[in-house]
Motif scaffolding. Sequence first.
Motif, PDB file in Angstrom:
ATOM      1  N   UNK A  90      22.856 -36.372  36.395  1.00  0.00           N
ATOM      2  CA  UNK A  90      24.127 -36.621  37.071  1.00  0.00           C
ATOM      3  C   UNK A  90      25.185 -37.099  36.080  1.00  0.00           C
ATOM      4  N   UNK A  91      26.427 -36.663  36.277  1.00  0.00           N
ATOM      5  CA  UNK A  91      27.549 -37.134  35.466  1.00  0.00           C
ATOM      6  C   UNK A  91      28.148 -38.349  36.163  1.00  0.00           C
ATOM      7  N   UNK A  92      28.368 -39.424  35.413  1.00  0.00           N
ATOM      8  CA  UNK A  92      28.878 -40.663  35.991  1.00  0.00           C
ATOM      9  C   UNK A  92      30.000 -41.251  35.144  1.00  0.00           C
ATOM     10  N   UNK A  93      30.773 -42.134  35.775  1.00  0.00           N
ATOM     11  CA  UNK A  93      31.814 -42.914  35.108  1.00  0.00           C
ATOM     12  C   UNK A  93      31.402 -44.377  35.216  1.00  0.00           C
TER      13      UNK A  93
ATOM     14  N   UNK B  46      25.292 -49.685  40.867  1.00  0.00           N
ATOM     15  CA  UNK B  46      26.512 -50.398  41.273  1.00  0.00           C
ATOM     16  C   UNK B  46      27.520 -50.527  40.129  1.00  0.00           C
ATOM     17  N   UNK B  47      27.130 -50.196  38.903  1.00  0.00           N
ATOM     18  CA  UNK B  47      28.028 -50.253  37.751  1.00  0.00           C
ATOM     19  C   UNK B  47      28.704 -48.905  37.476  1.00  0.00           C
ATOM     20  N   UNK B  48      28.367 -47.878  38.265  1.00  0.00           N
ATOM     21  CA  UNK B  48      28.849 -46.528  37.999  1.00  0.00           C
ATOM     22  C   UNK B  48      29.363 -45.866  39.273  1.00  0.00           C
ATOM     23  N   UNK B  49      30.092 -44.762  39.071  1.00  0.00           N
ATOM     24  CA  UNK B  49      30.466 -43.908  40.195  1.00  0.00           C
ATOM     25  C   UNK B  49      30.300 -42.463  39.743  1.00  0.00           C
ATOM     26  N   UNK B  50      30.080 -41.541  40.677  1.00  0.00           N
ATOM     27  CA  UNK B  50      29.941 -40.124  40.282  1.00  0.00           C
ATOM     28  C   UNK B  50      31.232 -39.625  39.647  1.00  0.00           C
TER      29      UNK B  50
ATOM     30  N   UNK C 254      22.371 -44.779  44.210  1.00  0.00           N
ATOM     31  CA  UNK C 254      21.207 -44.243  43.519  1.00  0.00           C
ATOM     32  C   UNK C 254      21.639 -43.181  42.514  1.00  0.00           C
ATOM     33  N   UNK C 255      20.953 -43.140  41.386  1.00  0.00           N
ATOM     34  CA  UNK C 255      21.210 -42.101  40.388  1.00  0.00           C
ATOM     35  C   UNK C 255      20.399 -40.851  40.690  1.00  0.00           C
ATOM     36  N   UNK C 256      20.907 -39.711  40.214  1.00  0.00           N
ATOM     37  CA  UNK C 256      20.202 -38.438  40.266  1.00  0.00           C
ATOM     38  C   UNK C 256      20.063 -37.962  38.823  1.00  0.00           C
ATOM     39  N   UNK C 257      18.912 -37.408  38.487  1.00  0.00           N
ATOM     40  CA  UNK C 257      18.677 -36.928  37.133  1.00  0.00           C
ATOM     41  C   UNK C 257      19.752 -35.932  36.715  1.00  0.00           C
TER      42      UNK C 257
ATOM     43  N   UNK D 257      29.385 -40.384  31.132  1.00  0.00           N
ATOM     44  CA  UNK D 257      28.104 -40.095  30.538  1.00  0.00           C
ATOM     45  C   UNK D 257      27.212 -39.312  31.482  1.00  0.00           C
ATOM     46  N   UNK D 258      26.001 -39.013  31.009  1.00  0.00           N
ATOM     47  CA  UNK D 258      25.023 -38.228  31.758  1.00  0.00           C
ATOM     48  C   UNK D 258      23.747 -39.035  31.926  1.00  0.00           C
ATOM     49  N   UNK D 259      23.223 -39.068  33.153  1.00  0.00           N
ATOM     50  CA  UNK D 259      21.953 -39.739  33.428  1.00  0.00           C
ATOM     51  C   UNK D 259      20.839 -38.932  32.754  1.00  0.00           C
ATOM     52  N   UNK D 260      20.105 -39.587  31.847  1.00  0.00           N
ATOM     53  CA  UNK D 260      19.039 -38.890  31.125  1.00  0.00           C
ATOM     54  C   UNK D 260      17.651 -39.278  31.591  1.00  0.00           C
TER      55      UNK D 260
END
Length: 73
Positions: free
Chosen positions: A8-11, A68-72, A3-6, A26-29
Amino acid sequence: MRKFIDRQRVVIVHPERWDGLRGRTGTVLRLCRGDDAAWIEIDDEIPDGVRVFPHDDDRLNHMLFYPQECSPE
């Protein structure tokens, strides 16, 4: 990721839909509650072939991804 968090920085780890984005950060916007996806602002320039928005749009580096396409980061 589950799950994403607002803000949040992800790869990006599994960009099966687009070549050239693996390893980008990138950053979850904006969260998409219906399907758990999120609009992520990629830090670096996105190749023209995968760009969703035109060059003169404020959302130039925004891409839609699923957890599932990203990781923290």
